[in-house]
Design a protein around this motif. Structure first.
Motif, PDB file in Angstrom:
ATOM      1  N   ARG A 218      -4.325 -20.158  -0.943  1.00 32.13           N
ATOM      2  CA  ARG A 218      -3.342 -19.248  -0.373  1.00 32.13           C
ATOM      3  C   ARG A 218      -3.364 -19.333   1.155  1.00 32.13           C
ATOM      4  O   ARG A 218      -2.342 -19.388   1.815  1.00 32.13           O
ATOM      5  CB  ARG A 218      -3.646 -17.835  -0.830  1.00 32.13           C
ATOM      6  CG  ARG A 218      -2.429 -16.959  -0.934  1.00 32.13           C
ATOM      7  CD  ARG A 218      -2.807 -15.643  -1.567  1.00 32.13           C
ATOM      8  NE  ARG A 218      -4.084 -15.187  -1.046  1.00 32.13           N
ATOM      9  CZ  ARG A 218      -4.932 -14.413  -1.713  1.00 32.13           C
ATOM     10  NH1 ARG A 218      -4.645 -14.026  -2.931  1.00 32.13           N
ATOM     11  NH2 ARG A 218      -6.068 -14.034  -1.166  1.00 32.13           N
ATOM     12  N   ALA A 219      -4.579 -19.376   1.692  1.00 28.38           N
ATOM     13  CA  ALA A 219      -4.705 -19.480   3.148  1.00 28.38           C
ATOM     14  C   ALA A 219      -4.089 -20.786   3.643  1.00 28.38           C
ATOM     15  O   ALA A 219      -3.416 -20.812   4.675  1.00 28.38           O
ATOM     16  CB  ALA A 219      -6.169 -19.388   3.554  1.00 28.38           C
TER      17      ALA A 219
ATOM     18  N   LEU B 245      -0.424 -20.451   3.730  1.00 30.11           N
ATOM     19  CA  LEU B 245       0.086 -19.440   4.671  1.00 30.11           C
ATOM     20  C   LEU B 245      -0.116 -19.804   6.138  1.00 30.11           C
ATOM     21  O   LEU B 245       0.606 -19.323   6.996  1.00 30.11           O
ATOM     22  CB  LEU B 245      -0.588 -18.091   4.406  1.00 30.11           C
ATOM     23  CG  LEU B 245       0.108 -17.157   3.421  1.00 30.11           C
ATOM     24  CD1 LEU B 245      -0.764 -15.934   3.157  1.00 30.11           C
ATOM     25  CD2 LEU B 245       1.462 -16.702   3.941  1.00 30.11           C
TER      26      LEU B 245
ATOM     27  N   ALA C 202       3.879 -15.932  -1.015  1.00 25.34           N
ATOM     28  CA  ALA C 202       3.171 -14.644  -1.037  1.00 25.34           C
ATOM     29  C   ALA C 202       4.028 -13.574  -1.712  1.00 25.34           C
ATOM     30  O   ALA C 202       3.539 -12.788  -2.530  1.00 25.34           O
ATOM     31  CB  ALA C 202       2.803 -14.230   0.378  1.00 25.34           C
TER      32      ALA C 202
ATOM     33  N   ALA D 131       3.202 -11.833  -5.271  1.00 25.39           N
ATOM     34  CA  ALA D 131       3.151 -10.381  -5.399  1.00 25.39           C
ATOM     35  C   ALA D 131       4.026  -9.924  -6.561  1.00 25.39           C
ATOM     36  O   ALA D 131       3.627  -9.079  -7.362  1.00 25.39           O
ATOM     37  CB  ALA D 131       3.589  -9.744  -4.095  1.00 25.39           C
ATOM     38  N   GLY D 132       5.213 -10.508  -6.649  1.00 28.37           N
ATOM     39  CA  GLY D 132       6.123 -10.142  -7.729  1.00 28.37           C
ATOM     40  C   GLY D 132       5.512 -10.461  -9.094  1.00 28.37           C
ATOM     41  O   GLY D 132       5.561  -9.652 -10.024  1.00 28.37           O
TER      42      GLY D 132
ATOM     43  N   TRP E 130       3.205  -8.830   9.587  1.00 30.98           N
ATOM     44  CA  TRP E 130       4.499  -9.417   9.949  1.00 30.98           C
ATOM     45  C   TRP E 130       4.776  -9.225  11.434  1.00 30.98           C
ATOM     46  O   TRP E 130       5.081 -10.171  12.152  1.00 30.98           O
ATOM     47  CB  TRP E 130       5.609  -8.787   9.109  1.00 30.98           C
ATOM     48  CG  TRP E 130       6.972  -9.226   9.511  1.00 30.98           C
ATOM     49  CD1 TRP E 130       7.810  -8.577  10.378  1.00 30.98           C
ATOM     50  CD2 TRP E 130       7.672 -10.414   9.104  1.00 30.98           C
ATOM     51  NE1 TRP E 130       8.979  -9.280  10.530  1.00 30.98           N
ATOM     52  CE2 TRP E 130       8.921 -10.408   9.758  1.00 30.98           C
ATOM     53  CE3 TRP E 130       7.359 -11.479   8.250  1.00 30.98           C
ATOM     54  CZ2 TRP E 130       9.858 -11.428   9.584  1.00 30.98           C
ATOM     55  CZ3 TRP E 130       8.301 -12.487   8.084  1.00 30.98           C
ATOM     56  CH2 TRP E 130       9.532 -12.452   8.737  1.00 30.98           C
TER      57      TRP E 130
ATOM     58  N   TYR F 142      -4.271 -13.882   8.993  1.00 26.65           N
ATOM     59  CA  TYR F 142      -3.800 -14.368   7.699  1.00 26.65           C
ATOM     60  C   TYR F 142      -4.937 -14.609   6.734  1.00 26.65           C
ATOM     61  O   TYR F 142      -4.825 -14.339   5.549  1.00 26.65           O
ATOM     62  CB  TYR F 142      -3.002 -15.670   7.881  1.00 26.65           C
ATOM     63  CG  TYR F 142      -1.548 -15.406   8.096  1.00 26.65           C
ATOM     64  CD1 TYR F 142      -1.062 -15.188   9.375  1.00 26.65           C
ATOM     65  CD2 TYR F 142      -0.666 -15.331   7.034  1.00 26.65           C
ATOM     66  CE1 TYR F 142       0.269 -14.915   9.588  1.00 26.65           C
ATOM     67  CE2 TYR F 142       0.672 -15.067   7.243  1.00 26.65           C
ATOM     68  CZ  TYR F 142       1.129 -14.861   8.506  1.00 26.65           C
ATOM     69  OH  TYR F 142       2.441 -14.586   8.722  1.00 26.65           O
ATOM     70  N   ILE F 143      -6.048 -15.150   7.250  1.00 32.89           N
ATOM     71  CA  ILE F 143      -7.138 -15.478   6.350  1.00 32.89           C
ATOM     72  C   ILE F 143      -7.871 -14.221   5.903  1.00 32.89           C
ATOM     73  O   ILE F 143      -8.133 -14.019   4.720  1.00 32.89           O
ATOM     74  CB  ILE F 143      -8.091 -16.500   7.016  1.00 32.89           C
ATOM     75  CG1 ILE F 143      -7.352 -17.846   7.111  1.00 32.89           C
ATOM     76  CG2 ILE F 143      -9.367 -16.654   6.214  1.00 32.89           C
ATOM     77  CD1 ILE F 143      -8.009 -18.844   8.028  1.00 32.89           C
TER      78      ILE F 143
ATOM     79  N   GLY G  28      -5.125 -11.838   4.337  1.00 30.72           N
ATOM     80  CA  GLY G  28      -4.224 -12.496   3.397  1.00 30.72           C
ATOM     81  C   GLY G  28      -4.210 -11.848   2.022  1.00 30.72           C
ATOM     82  O   GLY G  28      -3.164 -11.650   1.416  1.00 30.72           O
ATOM     83  N   ARG G  29      -5.393 -11.474   1.551  1.00 31.87           N
ATOM     84  CA  ARG G  29      -5.493 -10.864   0.239  1.00 31.87           C
ATOM     85  C   ARG G  29      -4.721  -9.542   0.218  1.00 31.87           C
ATOM     86  O   ARG G  29      -3.970  -9.258  -0.707  1.00 31.87           O
ATOM     87  CB  ARG G  29      -6.969 -10.642  -0.074  1.00 31.87           C
ATOM     88  CG  ARG G  29      -7.220 -10.276  -1.517  1.00 31.87           C
ATOM     89  CD  ARG G  29      -8.688  -9.984  -1.725  1.00 31.87           C
ATOM     90  NE  ARG G  29      -9.535 -10.994  -1.065  1.00 31.87           N
ATOM     91  CZ  ARG G  29     -10.811 -10.781  -0.740  1.00 31.87           C
ATOM     92  NH1 ARG G  29     -11.374  -9.627  -0.992  1.00 31.87           N
ATOM     93  NH2 ARG G  29     -11.513 -11.738  -0.152  1.00 31.87           N
TER      94      ARG G  29
ATOM     95  N   PHE H 137      -2.405  -8.746   2.114  1.00 32.51           N
ATOM     96  CA  PHE H 137      -0.996  -9.059   2.324  1.00 32.51           C
ATOM     97  C   PHE H 137      -0.295  -9.175   0.974  1.00 32.51           C
ATOM     98  O   PHE H 137       0.686  -8.490   0.703  1.00 32.51           O
ATOM     99  CB  PHE H 137      -0.914 -10.381   3.091  1.00 32.51           C
ATOM    100  CG  PHE H 137       0.452 -10.711   3.598  1.00 32.51           C
ATOM    101  CD1 PHE H 137       1.233  -9.757   4.201  1.00 32.51           C
ATOM    102  CD2 PHE H 137       0.950 -11.998   3.475  1.00 32.51           C
ATOM    103  CE1 PHE H 137       2.486 -10.072   4.683  1.00 32.51           C
ATOM    104  CE2 PHE H 137       2.192 -12.324   3.946  1.00 32.51           C
ATOM    105  CZ  PHE H 137       2.969 -11.356   4.554  1.00 32.51           C
ATOM    106  N   VAL H 138      -0.842 -10.038   0.114  1.00 34.49           N
ATOM    107  CA  VAL H 138      -0.239 -10.207  -1.204  1.00 34.49           C
ATOM    108  C   VAL H 138      -0.314  -8.897  -1.982  1.00 34.49           C
ATOM    109  O   VAL H 138       0.632  -8.483  -2.636  1.00 34.49           O
ATOM    110  CB  VAL H 138      -0.941 -11.344  -1.970  1.00 34.49           C
ATOM    111  CG1 VAL H 138      -0.432 -11.404  -3.400  1.00 34.49           C
ATOM    112  CG2 VAL H 138      -0.710 -12.661  -1.263  1.00 34.49           C
TER     113      VAL H 138
ATOM    114  N   LEU I 215       2.307  -6.565  -0.689  1.00 40.12           N
ATOM    115  CA  LEU I 215       3.635  -6.958  -1.149  1.00 40.12           C
ATOM    116  C   LEU I 215       3.796  -6.576  -2.609  1.00 40.12           C
ATOM    117  O   LEU I 215       4.822  -6.062  -3.032  1.00 40.12           O
ATOM    118  CB  LEU I 215       3.828  -8.460  -0.968  1.00 40.12           C
ATOM    119  CG  LEU I 215       4.005  -8.932   0.466  1.00 40.12           C
ATOM    120  CD1 LEU I 215       3.882 -10.439   0.541  1.00 40.12           C
ATOM    121  CD2 LEU I 215       5.348  -8.499   1.010  1.00 40.12           C
ATOM    122  N   THR I 216       2.733  -6.804  -3.405  1.00 41.09           N
ATOM    123  CA  THR I 216       2.770  -6.456  -4.816  1.00 41.09           C
ATOM    124  C   THR I 216       3.080  -4.974  -4.957  1.00 41.09           C
ATOM    125  O   THR I 216       3.869  -4.560  -5.797  1.00 41.09           O
ATOM    126  CB  THR I 216       1.406  -6.721  -5.475  1.00 41.09           C
ATOM    127  OG1 THR I 216       0.952  -7.983  -5.054  1.00 41.09           O
ATOM    128  CG2 THR I 216       1.513  -6.673  -6.966  1.00 41.09           C
TER     129      THR I 216
END
Lengths: 298, 292, 417
Positions: free
Chosen positions: A109-110, A113, A178, A182-183, B216, B274-275, B278-279, B281-282, B285-286
């Motif tokens: 993922r990193a 991204l 991402a 998430a979705g 963001w 981001y690193i 990052g977790r 982040f997702v 968003l979820t």
């Protein structure tokens, strides 16, 4: 006592509006008033500094008689559609792959991204070398023995814009991934299990059940990516500097050059208005339908 | 039966192999530019000019990194990127906090205190997302001059906050739409007011989207060049402006190794964000941002 | 025991003085110089200013062929916060002078008689109406060929006398496995080549008529078509990796012997000197080949904005005086690779290429064969020079015919009028 309650009631009624007002005012000035200003300048004879006279649509005529502007408009459409399509598709694919209980998901993922984090002023240089036939991919493949291999899009005026697409897709797919990831995580696993019990294979399940459930994610991705596409500016400057010739000119680079390099502020403003009108034609219907839906209680 | 299981196993194994293969190919494609950037940053400049743009360095040197951080020249000021790095930090923190805060409260009002026209106002705010920023530079400069903020970091913070509102409002609005209205109604019955509900009910639930909004905004503001070069001058410049000056030389030789090291240094904060985040982040968003 | 104390005291005093000097007047200069040689040269100027009691505050904005700096300047002016002095190239300063934004330097010019010390053709970029608004510090020559001596010897060629000959030499260079011309597909690099061809083949008078006076007939005439034809022939002489190559990398190719020559302004010289190469021995510098010798120039100036502050105004004057100081011009140009703007500076300390440039300039002044480079904004206003950049760049990388290119020039110029 009674009066004070009524006062606090009224305050409670007005407070939300009051809270929203500063943002609204600021945006009215910084977005709409400035657009109006740009519109005015586009009707004036402004060159090096703003001039508040009126010359009618002269600057628009001049704009549309400039071959470079036609290139820019064509490129915007090629670029935006390919960029949106590829980024969305690839982002979805990556998200689906990553969602298969993968080892080292965090690291992958990193990796996907990180391009978002780096300024294109320099990653553009790295891409320039990679895409250069005498330095990058073509040379590596040629040296490896496949001597007839050719990958010189970046020096072909007709194909250079696709190189810009490649670099842009590289930069933004992680973000789309991402959102899709998430979705996917938000979808109830029991749906998949139920379908599997009925004997459906994974590809079919994804195609018919899961992807349609990602509709909101698609909308977010497209809004955010259109934003990125319209802003694509340092990308072009760093990668091709609008070359070869002016084959990778885009409206944003055109506007910048006209306003700040060629002393044609009026033409620059006219191109900005054209860009805004295009954006409005696409975004306003979308916003309208989205917001109407919410009003209906969605 | 046994054969069936085995074949399913095999199918499963090939499927897994395909997934890993695909991911590794993609990862290789994604890492290619990073590879070029990092190998170049540890090469000697002469080696690069001798034609080695891509490929392993003959000898590894970290001179370029040192030079980029503390010696590279931004005009006659040869202090490296360090001072501009600090400028960017000073600017990005308030800008991110302000724009996220304003976006949070706007999203709260638009979803939980709807009034006639609130959706229309949201639409008006949202359209600001799509403004090509090149078009607003001059009127914004006039406005900043009028406010006495021309050429200052405070002015830059203001600009970033203003143009950040559209996106942060979008994030929070989409998140808060998913928070049940009953929560707010119950709190109202308990006598909690507008602000109280926001602070003690909405904000605590909003942690994931706060992370998203901050990431963001941080990325956008940290990497912004256009506003930075327009609204600051000289010593006040943010790191992207200094980076551009290090990288873009007109009538002199390009020090590619220093450029690449400088780019990595300039990108480090966002990379770390981001690193590390990052977790979240997702996860953020979820939790709501994608409810569109 | 006492001495360190004294030193400390002395340092403290010196610092106080320095502090006072700083508190006195700071002069902010906005410019595009970001490379080592440019910044090193600028230091000569700022050191001089320091001895005059002014502190230089540096605002460098590089990149995008100067567009970034122009943008920064426009926003600064819009915000009512212009820099004290701004670097101008070509028509950039004239535009602002026409808007009445720049301070007149007439008193200084009259007092020092600078007009007489400068090549006359320079003055049009320093003066708007009756007012001088800027001072120059240097002059670059644009129409140079840089060649690798060893490669030329191996191919058995000497500096060509005409463009036809130069193009024919390309085959000899190819025969020994060398890229004939090191260049890039960047528009401005192609345009530099083009303007050299136009002037060399048709003479400086034609250049004046077509590109400076923008005469329709000259722009679309057979001379222009011929120039495009020759430019088209250069296409076969570069390598496949020319995409997006920056000019210094092209110079390195010549220095390494991978390429035979490069057509570039004399800012390229530093690349050869930095490798310890000697002009005339290891590398050659000669003007682009022509029967009608000409001199294409580019120079840097600074001008001051109208700011209502006597201290800053005296600083702006100091900048002008420092720039016109013969000693400053000499030391500045020794680092930058150009020659002094002043015609009365001794060239003894300079290398052979610079000496040649200086001598050729004196000759060109006499023959009226000296014109500004269109690529670098010294021929026409930016809205017109952009047209040349567009058309020439597009011609070179596409299959456009010479006739179409010449016609595109006329159309583009008329559209921008």
């Amino acid at each position: 006592m009674k009066r004070s309650i009524r006062f606090s009631d009224r305050l409670a009624n007005w407070l939300p509006r009051l809270v929203l007002t500063p943002s609204l005012l600021v945006v009215l000035v910084a977005v709409y008033l400035f657009i109006a200003w740009t519109g005015w300048i586009s009707l004036s004879s402004s060159n090096i500094v703003p001039r508040y006279d009126f010359v009618g649509l002269e600057q628009y005529v001049r704009l549309w008689s400039t071959p470079r502007w036609h290139t820019a408009v064509a490129n915007l459409f090629i670029f935006s559609s390919l960029f949106l399509g590829l980024t969305t598709g690839l982002g979805l694919l990556m998200a689906i792959l990553l969602d298969q209980r993968i080892r080292a998901e965090g690291a992958l993922r990193a990796i996907f991204l990180y391009p978002m984090a780096l300024s294109f002023i320099v990653t553009g240089t790295a891409w320039k070398w990679i895409l250069n036939p005498a330095l990058g991919v073509q040379k590596v493949v040629n040296d490896a023995g496949w001597t007839s291999f050719v990958f010189d899009w970046i020096s072909q005026p007709r194909f250079a814009i696709y190189c810009v697409v490649i670099a842009a897709v590289w930069q933004s797919t992680g973000f789309a991934m991402a959102i899709f990831l998430a979705g996917l995580r938000g979808i109830d696993n029991s749906v998949i299990k139920a379908a599997q019990i009925e004997g459906a294979g994974l590809p079919l399940i994804y195609r018919t059940i899961i992807v349609p459930m990602l509709r909101p994610a698609f909308l977010s991705v497209i809004v955010l990516l259109s934003y990125v596409a319209i802003k694509s500016f340092d990308l072009i400057l760093a990668l091709t500097n609008t070359g070869p010739g002016s084959a990778t000119e885009m409206p944003s680079t055109f506007m910048y050059a006209a306003t700040f390099r060629r002393d044609q502020m009026g033409v620059g403003a006219a191109s900005a208005m054209m860009m805004l009108m295009t954006v409005a034609a696409i975004i306003v219907p979308y916003l309208y339908s989205e917001l109407k839906e919410t009003r209906d209680g969605c | 039966m046994a054969a069936n299981v085995r074949s399913r196993h095999r199918q499963h194994a090939t499927g897994r192999a395909l997934i890993y293969g695909g991911l590794l190919c993609l990862a290789a494609f994604y890492l290619m530019p990073l590879w070029v950037i990092i190998t170049t940053s540890v090469k000697h400049l002469d080696e690069i000019y001798a034609g080695s743009f891509i490929g392993l360095p003959k000898e590894i040197t970290f001179d370029a990194w040192r030079s980029a951080w503390s010696e590279a020249c931004n005009g006659t000021a040869c202090k490296g990127l360090k001072p501009y790095f600090i400028n960017s930090l000073i600017m990005v923190v308030p800008a991110v906090i302000l724009s996220t805060g304003i976006g949070a409260i706007n999203g709260y009002v638009i979803t939980k205190w709807r009034f006639p026209g609130s959706n229309f106002i949201f639409g008006i705010l949202l359209f600001g997302c799509f403004l090509p920023f090149q078009a607003v530079i001059l009127p914004m400069a006039q406005t900043l001059g009028f406010l006495g903020l021309a050429g200052t970091l405070a002015g830059l913070v203001l600009v970033h906050t203003v143009y950040g509102i559209a996106f942060t409002t979008l994030f929070f609005r989409n998140y808060f739409v998913g928070v049940p209205d009953e929560l707010v109604k119950a709190a109202q019955i308990d006598g909690a007011g507008f602000m109280r509900i926001f602070v003690s009910i909405m904000l605590p639930t909003a942690l994931p989207i706060i992370v998203v909004s901050c990431i963001w905004q941080f990325t956008q503001i940290w990497n912004d060049y256009l506003f930075g070069v327009s609204f600051t001058a000289g010593e006040n410049a943010p790191i992207t402006v200094a980076l551009n000056n290090v990288v873009n030389v007109s009538m002199g030789r390009k020090e590619y190794n220093v450029d690449m090291a400088a780019a990595m240094i300039a990108g480090l904060p966002t990379l770390i964000v981001y690193i590390v985040a990052g977790r979240y982040f997702v996860r953020g968003l979820t939790a709501g941002a994608v409810k569109g | 025991m006492n001495r360190p104390k004294n030193i400390l005291l002395a340092t403290a005093l010196a610092l106080t003085f320095a502090g006072q000097a700083m508190a006195q007047t700071t002069i902010e200069g906005l410019h595009v110089w970001t490379s080592a040689s440019e910044v090193g040269a600028l230091k000569v100027l700022t050191d001089k200013l320091a001895t005059m009691g002014f502190v230089w505050q540096d605002s460098a904005v590089g990149g995008a062929n100067g567009a970034n700096a122009q943008q920064a300047l426009r926003t600064r002016v819009a915000a009512g916060n212009p820099p004290a002095v701004m670097q101008f190239l070509g028509f950039e300063g004239l535009g602002w002078a026409k808007e009445g934004a720049l301070r007149s330097l007439n008193d200084l010019y009259n007092k020092n008689g600078w007009q007489a010390d400068l090549p006359p053709v320079m003055l049009q970029f320093l003066k708007q109406g009756d007012d001088f608004f800027a001072t120059p510090i240097n002059m670059h020559r644009q129409n140079w060929v840089w060649a690798n001596k060893a490669v030329f010897d191996k191919a058995g060629i000497t500096p060509p006398k005409s463009w036809e000959e130069l193009i024919a030499d390309g085959d000899k260079l190819k025969a020994i496995g060398v890229t004939p011309i090191a260049m890039s597909d960047e528009g401005w690099q192609i345009e530099e080549l083009f303007e050299s061809i136009v002037t060399d083949v048709n003479g400086p008078d034609f250049y004046k008529k077509a590109i400076i006076d923008l005469d329709d007939e000259a722009l679309s005439g057979p001379e222009m078509v011929k120039a495009f034809d020759l430019l088209g022939k250069v296409r076969g002489l570069h390598d496949a990796g020319y995409t997006g190559r920056d000019w210094a990398a092209a110079s390195a190719m010549v220095a390494n012997g991978q390429a035979g020559m490069q057509i570039m302004g004399d800012w390229a010289k530093g690349e050869f000197l930095a490798k310890g190469m000697k002009p005339g021995i290891d590398f050659l510098c000669f003007p682009t080949p022509t029967a009608t010798p000409n001199y294409k120039f580019v120079f840097d100036t600074f001008g001051g904005f109208k700011i209502n502050n006597p201290k800053i105004n005296s600083g702006q004057d100091a900048v002008a005086e420092a720039m016109m100081d013969p000693e400053v011009e000499k030391n500045f140009n020794l680092i930058k690779g150009s020659i002094p703007a002043r015609t009365d500076v001794s060239m003894d300390a300079f290398d052979d290429c610079a000496k040649r440039s200086f001598a050729d300039r004196a000759e060109a002044i006499k023959n009226n064969a000296m014109w500004g480079s269109v690529t670098d904004g010294f021929a026409v206003e930016p809205r017109f020079s952009g047209v040349f950049l567009d058309v020439v760049g597009k011609f070179f990388v596409s299959d456009m015919t010479s006739q179409d290119a010449a016609k595109a020039l006329v159309d583009g110029i008329n559209n921008a009028r």
